[in-house]
Write a protein that holds these residues in place. Sequence first.
Motif, PDB file in Angstrom:
ATOM      1  N   GLN A   1       0.877  -1.173   0.000  1.00  0.00           N
ATOM      2  CA  GLN A   1       0.000   0.000   0.000  1.00  0.00           C
ATOM      3  C   GLN A   1       0.909   1.216   0.000  1.00  0.00           C
ATOM      4  OE1 GLN A   1      -3.579   1.251   0.217  1.00  0.00           O
ATOM      5  NE2 GLN A   1      -2.133   2.853  -0.312  1.00  0.00           N
ATOM      6  N   GLY A   2       0.881   1.982  -1.086  1.00  0.00           N
ATOM      7  CA  GLY A   2       1.738   3.152  -1.163  1.00  0.00           C
ATOM      8  C   GLY A   2       1.292   4.252  -0.216  1.00  0.00           C
ATOM      9  N   SER A   3       2.130   5.267  -0.086  1.00  0.00           N
ATOM     10  CA  SER A   3       1.761   6.411   0.752  1.00  0.00           C
ATOM     11  C   SER A   3       0.522   7.090   0.189  1.00  0.00           C
ATOM     12  CB  SER A   3       2.912   7.402   0.822  1.00  0.00           C
ATOM     13  OG  SER A   3       3.231   7.888  -0.468  1.00  0.00           O
ATOM     14  N   TYR A   4      -0.273   7.689   1.069  1.00  0.00           N
ATOM     15  CA  TYR A   4      -1.490   8.358   0.615  1.00  0.00           C
ATOM     16  C   TYR A   4      -1.914   9.403   1.641  1.00  0.00           C
ATOM     17  CZ  TYR A   4      -4.109   5.390   3.918  1.00  0.00           C
ATOM     18  OH  TYR A   4      -4.580   4.776   5.040  1.00  0.00           O
ATOM     19  N   ALA A   5      -2.784  10.293   1.195  1.00  0.00           N
ATOM     20  CA  ALA A   5      -3.375  11.310   2.065  1.00  0.00           C
ATOM     21  C   ALA A   5      -4.872  11.360   1.792  1.00  0.00           C
ATOM     22  CB  ALA A   5      -2.747  12.676   1.827  1.00  0.00           C
ATOM     23  N   VAL A   6      -5.650  11.525   2.856  1.00  0.00           N
ATOM     24  CA  VAL A   6      -7.104  11.647   2.765  1.00  0.00           C
ATOM     25  C   VAL A   6      -7.498  12.981   3.375  1.00  0.00           C
ATOM     26  CG1 VAL A   6      -9.323  10.646   3.411  1.00  0.00           C
ATOM     27  CG2 VAL A   6      -7.397   9.143   2.908  1.00  0.00           C
ATOM     28  N   VAL A   7      -8.332  13.749   2.666  1.00  0.00           N
ATOM     29  CA  VAL A   7      -8.689  15.109   3.073  1.00  0.00           C
ATOM     30  C   VAL A   7     -10.197  15.190   3.313  1.00  0.00           C
ATOM     31  CG1 VAL A   7      -8.671  17.551   2.419  1.00  0.00           C
ATOM     32  CG2 VAL A   7      -6.791  16.044   1.722  1.00  0.00           C
ATOM     33  N   GLY A   8     -10.570  15.886   4.377  1.00  0.00           N
ATOM     34  CA  GLY A   8     -11.977  16.126   4.680  1.00  0.00           C
ATOM     35  C   GLY A   8     -12.240  17.598   4.910  1.00  0.00           C
ATOM     36  N   LEU A   9     -13.487  18.025   4.706  1.00  0.00           N
ATOM     37  CA  LEU A   9     -13.900  19.408   4.926  1.00  0.00           C
ATOM     38  C   LEU A   9     -15.139  19.440   5.806  1.00  0.00           C
ATOM     39  CD1 LEU A   9     -13.516  20.914   1.336  1.00  0.00           C
ATOM     40  CD2 LEU A   9     -11.937  21.168   3.263  1.00  0.00           C
ATOM     41  N   MET A  10     -15.305  20.555   6.517  1.00  0.00           N
ATOM     42  CA  MET A  10     -16.468  20.752   7.368  1.00  0.00           C
ATOM     43  C   MET A  10     -16.948  22.189   7.254  1.00  0.00           C
ATOM     44  SD  MET A  10     -17.632  22.194  10.440  1.00  0.00           S
ATOM     45  CE  MET A  10     -16.265  22.396  11.574  1.00  0.00           C
ATOM     46  N   VAL A  11     -18.267  22.380   7.216  1.00  0.00           N
ATOM     47  CA  VAL A  11     -18.855  23.710   7.299  1.00  0.00           C
ATOM     48  C   VAL A  11     -20.019  23.634   8.274  1.00  0.00           C
ATOM     49  CG1 VAL A  11     -20.345  23.294   5.293  1.00  0.00           C
ATOM     50  CG2 VAL A  11     -19.856  25.639   6.010  1.00  0.00           C
ATOM     51  N   GLY A  12     -20.070  24.585   9.192  1.00  0.00           N
ATOM     52  CA  GLY A  12     -21.124  24.609  10.193  1.00  0.00           C
ATOM     53  C   GLY A  12     -21.847  25.940  10.198  1.00  0.00           C
ATOM     54  N   TYR A  13     -23.126  25.889  10.556  1.00  0.00           N
ATOM     55  CA  TYR A  13     -23.930  27.111  10.626  1.00  0.00           C
ATOM     56  C   TYR A  13     -24.810  27.034  11.869  1.00  0.00           C
ATOM     57  CZ  TYR A  13     -27.270  30.798   9.509  1.00  0.00           C
ATOM     58  OH  TYR A  13     -28.061  31.926   9.551  1.00  0.00           O
ATOM     59  N   LYS A  14     -24.694  28.041  12.741  1.00  0.00           N
ATOM     60  CA  LYS A  14     -25.515  28.108  13.950  1.00  0.00           C
ATOM     61  C   LYS A  14     -26.750  28.923  13.634  1.00  0.00           C
ATOM     62  CE  LYS A  14     -25.261  28.911  18.914  1.00  0.00           C
ATOM     63  NZ  LYS A  14     -25.739  27.547  19.189  1.00  0.00           N
ATOM     64  N   VAL A  15     -27.866  28.244  13.495  1.00  0.00           N
ATOM     65  CA  VAL A  15     -29.113  28.884  13.096  1.00  0.00           C
ATOM     66  C   VAL A  15     -29.572  29.874  14.157  1.00  0.00           C
ATOM     67  CG1 VAL A  15     -31.508  28.476  12.416  1.00  0.00           C
ATOM     68  CG2 VAL A  15     -29.720  26.838  11.760  1.00  0.00           C
ATOM     69  N   ASN A  16     -29.530  29.463  15.412  1.00  0.00           N
ATOM     70  CA  ASN A  16     -29.828  30.326  16.560  1.00  0.00           C
ATOM     71  C   ASN A  16     -29.120  29.746  17.765  1.00  0.00           C
ATOM     72  OD1 ASN A  16     -31.566  28.217  17.591  1.00  0.00           O
ATOM     73  ND2 ASN A  16     -33.151  28.946  16.160  1.00  0.00           N
ATOM     74  N   LYS A  17     -29.412  30.274  18.946  1.00  0.00           N
ATOM     75  CA  LYS A  17     -28.667  29.837  20.119  1.00  0.00           C
ATOM     76  C   LYS A  17     -28.926  28.385  20.470  1.00  0.00           C
ATOM     77  CE  LYS A  17     -32.092  31.308  23.589  1.00  0.00           C
ATOM     78  NZ  LYS A  17     -32.317  32.127  24.796  1.00  0.00           N
TER      79      LYS A  17
ATOM     80  N   THR B   1     -26.021  23.352  13.017  1.00  0.00           N
ATOM     81  CA  THR B   1     -25.960  22.394  11.913  1.00  0.00           C
ATOM     82  C   THR B   1     -24.536  22.274  11.410  1.00  0.00           C
ATOM     83  OG1 THR B   1     -26.453  24.093  10.254  1.00  0.00           O
ATOM     84  CG2 THR B   1     -28.328  22.921  11.218  1.00  0.00           C
ATOM     85  N   ARG B   2     -24.246  21.108  10.779  1.00  0.00           N
ATOM     86  CA  ARG B   2     -22.870  20.863  10.320  1.00  0.00           C
ATOM     87  C   ARG B   2     -22.899  19.887   9.147  1.00  0.00           C
ATOM     88  NH1 ARG B   2     -21.403  18.613  14.542  1.00  0.00           N
ATOM     89  NH2 ARG B   2     -21.316  16.442  13.843  1.00  0.00           N
ATOM     90  N   LEU B   3     -22.057  20.144   8.166  1.00  0.00           N
ATOM     91  CA  LEU B   3     -21.877  19.242   7.041  1.00  0.00           C
ATOM     92  C   LEU B   3     -20.420  18.799   7.006  1.00  0.00           C
ATOM     93  CD1 LEU B   3     -22.820  17.867   4.399  1.00  0.00           C
ATOM     94  CD2 LEU B   3     -22.174  19.980   3.203  1.00  0.00           C
ATOM     95  N   ASN B   4     -20.209  17.486   7.063  1.00  0.00           N
ATOM     96  CA  ASN B   4     -18.862  16.916   6.959  1.00  0.00           C
ATOM     97  C   ASN B   4     -18.722  16.184   5.627  1.00  0.00           C
ATOM     98  OD1 ASN B   4     -19.510  16.746  10.147  1.00  0.00           O
ATOM     99  ND2 ASN B   4     -17.312  17.014   9.837  1.00  0.00           N
ATOM    100  N   LEU B   5     -17.669  16.526   4.896  1.00  0.00           N
ATOM    101  CA  LEU B   5     -17.332  15.849   3.643  1.00  0.00           C
ATOM    102  C   LEU B   5     -16.014  15.116   3.859  1.00  0.00           C
ATOM    103  CD1 LEU B   5     -18.101  18.779   1.172  1.00  0.00           C
ATOM    104  CD2 LEU B   5     -19.564  16.803   1.654  1.00  0.00           C
ATOM    105  N   ASN B   6     -16.014  13.813   3.659  1.00  0.00           N
ATOM    106  CA  ASN B   6     -14.843  12.993   3.941  1.00  0.00           C
ATOM    107  C   ASN B   6     -14.264  12.418   2.652  1.00  0.00           C
ATOM    108  OD1 ASN B   6     -15.293  13.203   6.841  1.00  0.00           O
ATOM    109  ND2 ASN B   6     -17.026  11.832   6.500  1.00  0.00           N
ATOM    110  N   ASN B   7     -12.938  12.305   2.604  1.00  0.00           N
ATOM    111  CA  ASN B   7     -12.220  11.799   1.432  1.00  0.00           C
ATOM    112  C   ASN B   7     -12.708  12.525   0.179  1.00  0.00           C
ATOM    113  OD1 ASN B   7     -10.579  10.324  -0.275  1.00  0.00           O
ATOM    114  ND2 ASN B   7     -11.619   8.361   0.068  1.00  0.00           N
ATOM    115  N   ILE B   8     -12.596  13.847   0.199  1.00  0.00           N
ATOM    116  CA  ILE B   8     -13.211  14.666  -0.858  1.00  0.00           C
ATOM    117  C   ILE B   8     -12.606  14.402  -2.234  1.00  0.00           C
ATOM    118  CG2 ILE B   8     -13.901  16.493   0.731  1.00  0.00           C
ATOM    119  CD1 ILE B   8     -11.479  18.102  -0.229  1.00  0.00           C
TER     120      ILE B   8
END
Length: 815
Positions: free
Chosen positions: A753-769, A773-780
């Motif tokens: 198994q050769g070397s590799y990198a896996v990247v993820g992103l996240m964006v969150g939005y606080k609707v009120n107090k 909410t949050r969206l996670n994207l994995n191995n983009i």
Amino acid sequence: MPTQRLRPQALALVIRRTLRQAAPAALGLSALMPLSAMVQAQQVQFNIPAQSLASALLAFGSQSNLQVLYSPQDVEGKRSAAISGAMEPAQALPKLLQGTGVSYQIEGNQATIHAREGGNAVELGATNINSQGLGQTTENTGSYTTGAMQTATKLPLTLRETPQAVTVITRQRMDDQSMRSLDDVVQATPGLRMSAARPANSEYFSRGFPISNLMFDGLPTTYNADWVAAADMAPYDRVEIVRGATGMMQGAGNPSAAINMVRKRPTKEFQGSVTGSAGSWDNYRGELDLSGPLNDSGSVRGRFVGAYNDKDSFQDYAGRERGLFYGITEFDLTDDTTLTVGASNQNDNNNINWGGLPVNRDGSHVGYSRSTNVGYDWSYQDINNTTLFAEIDHHFANDWRLHVAASKNWSDFALQGAVFERTGSTSAEAFRQRVFNQRRDYDQSSYDIYANGPFKLFERQHELVVGASKREVKTSAHGGTVFIPVDNLFAVNPSGIARPTVPDLYDLSEKVEQEGVYVTTRLNIADPLKVIIGARLDWYDNQSTYNEINDGYYTNSDYKVTRNVTRYAGVIYDLDDNHSVYASYTDIFMPQSEQGLGRSIIRPIEGKNYEIGIKGEYFDGALNASAAIFQIDQENRAAESANQRGCIDYTCYEASGKVRTQGIDLELMGALTPNWQVGAGYTYSQTKFLKDANKAKEGSKFDSDLPEHLFKLSTTYTLPGELNQWRVGGNVYSQSGIFNKGTSTFGNYRIDQGSYAVVGLMVGYKVNKNLDTRLNLNNIFDRKYYQGIAGNNTWSPYDVYGDPRNFTLTAKYSF
């Protein structure tokens, strides 16, 4: 994360001299720290162990909702007394400060700490910083670090005060990255490797060696990837990890790491949340978390956590279902004594195959699609785990504390699944499926009692821990195998064969008992110099009985280890207010069943960890950094003796094998600014045979399918100004290449198994107090890689793919 949610994250008061030397980022952090609510004249439930005075004041501010103001030089080198129980802040603070030589003032919602000889509080100007700080609990702090931890020595030490490489995965970090299980936590922790031994089973490694124990609130349990499910993270506040040998706290094990999962505790005020998520492959999950007082005075508090998860897989004919509940209640029997009782159950039902994907004869990957399943649609692996636990915590008037803890765990495992095998010869190879039927029950009990507190010697205050523990594991198992012929590597039809009847061919019973006593002390040699020394004495007894009809995998064994001594030593020297250097030696032992001349059991494997490093603590603990160089020697490994005279009906072994790991460990975690959290680490680790019965192994890699280089990064940034309802983040996992090679009936093979990198992103939005909410994207980038590679080209090959690109959308409503 919005600024208004950054509660206890902040800095202690620093005088103008310190501020002139501080980085601009520190000034930016101070400007955004929120003010706590006005403190009411009412009782508060305190639980602050004896520790450095700066850390204790941070915990006091967090638990009392007071703004605690002080100058670092007024508290430097001082240790607090322990406080516990329900009392007003004005009653608690003088107890906390007892013996420190400092005074205090409380006005409104502010407590000001100052040197007694000055007579007056520190003069506060426009540049002063109001603060609350981090305690041990990480929930609701928004932080990627913590104030103190006890996993290394049972002393409540900050990360900087602990003379080993340590990491804390906080509740906020788990939420940001959508970490649902211990697999996710290990994958994100610097220096740890999560390898998929099979599609439903994970093995954990650190510094070249497997992790064989897991801890729950400091109590160790045996971990076996074949039979124990990865813990769900919903009931836990944080996970504390100490890398290297950790025999002082665990007894027997490998010199790899201690993973301590610390449970959520009831809160003195009511709080609740409902969380729902949906993701790729019909991944649906719901959580409920309720906590608060159960009577008017708050002397009885409870918490309930429930979760349910149902998901399919990127692999055909596979899916998982999990149900979880966790309940805990605290009773304040007196102002100084608290009783805690709790229970949890995790029930995993996995419709998933036991084995992974086969490889070609030369070890090259066959090239299956990631959705391929070479098992059957009736395969299953079910694990039901139930735990009961109880604790008593008592604080004495002399600042000593007595802690008694007990835990009982039952784990029931049931499996029927297939493994693809290559049979025949090089010229006429054939294939078959080995279908397993396995039933296994674990019954584990752990007990621990210790007392800790301060003592004076040569006009200085020091700390001492004295304790004893017992651990018992009972195992019973039965099962068997049948074989199904297969035409070729691509001939398996998951729906083509009805579930076969697999008779029991063996039964196994095993009992392991460990008993130990230990002592640790932290000596305050001088203001900048601290020494930690400790020792543990263990008794270990293993008895295993195996009855077979037609299976030769297990063997009988009966061996003991008496009065094994485990040692701990660490030296920490403060270079300045922010930096310390340290050196430490720790060890751990692992009993062996192999026999020497006269059938005597050879002595245990001993893992010795040598480590030196430097640690930095910034913004009063809100940001921690460390760099370490380490060496681990695992000695006394069983090796077949060259002289077999006298060993008539058995093979003689001797304790002569030796393996060495050398490497470096770098880590940064915490708040760079109030809006920017980061957790990052790089580890280089190389493990080689130094001595072995097979001389050809000497100088070669000990475990070639463990990466030498690991880099891990996770970060979250809350946007400034009017955009502060938004937060963005990302994570990176990167490792160097791994391989397995050897020779079998089918010739030479090498699996890569050769070397590799896996990247993820996240964006969150606080609707009120209340609603976040949050969206996670994995191995983009949809990197195709193997989470675990096959060990050979013959039987039980387990190529297991890592997850393809996927997403999870989460909403959490708090009230």
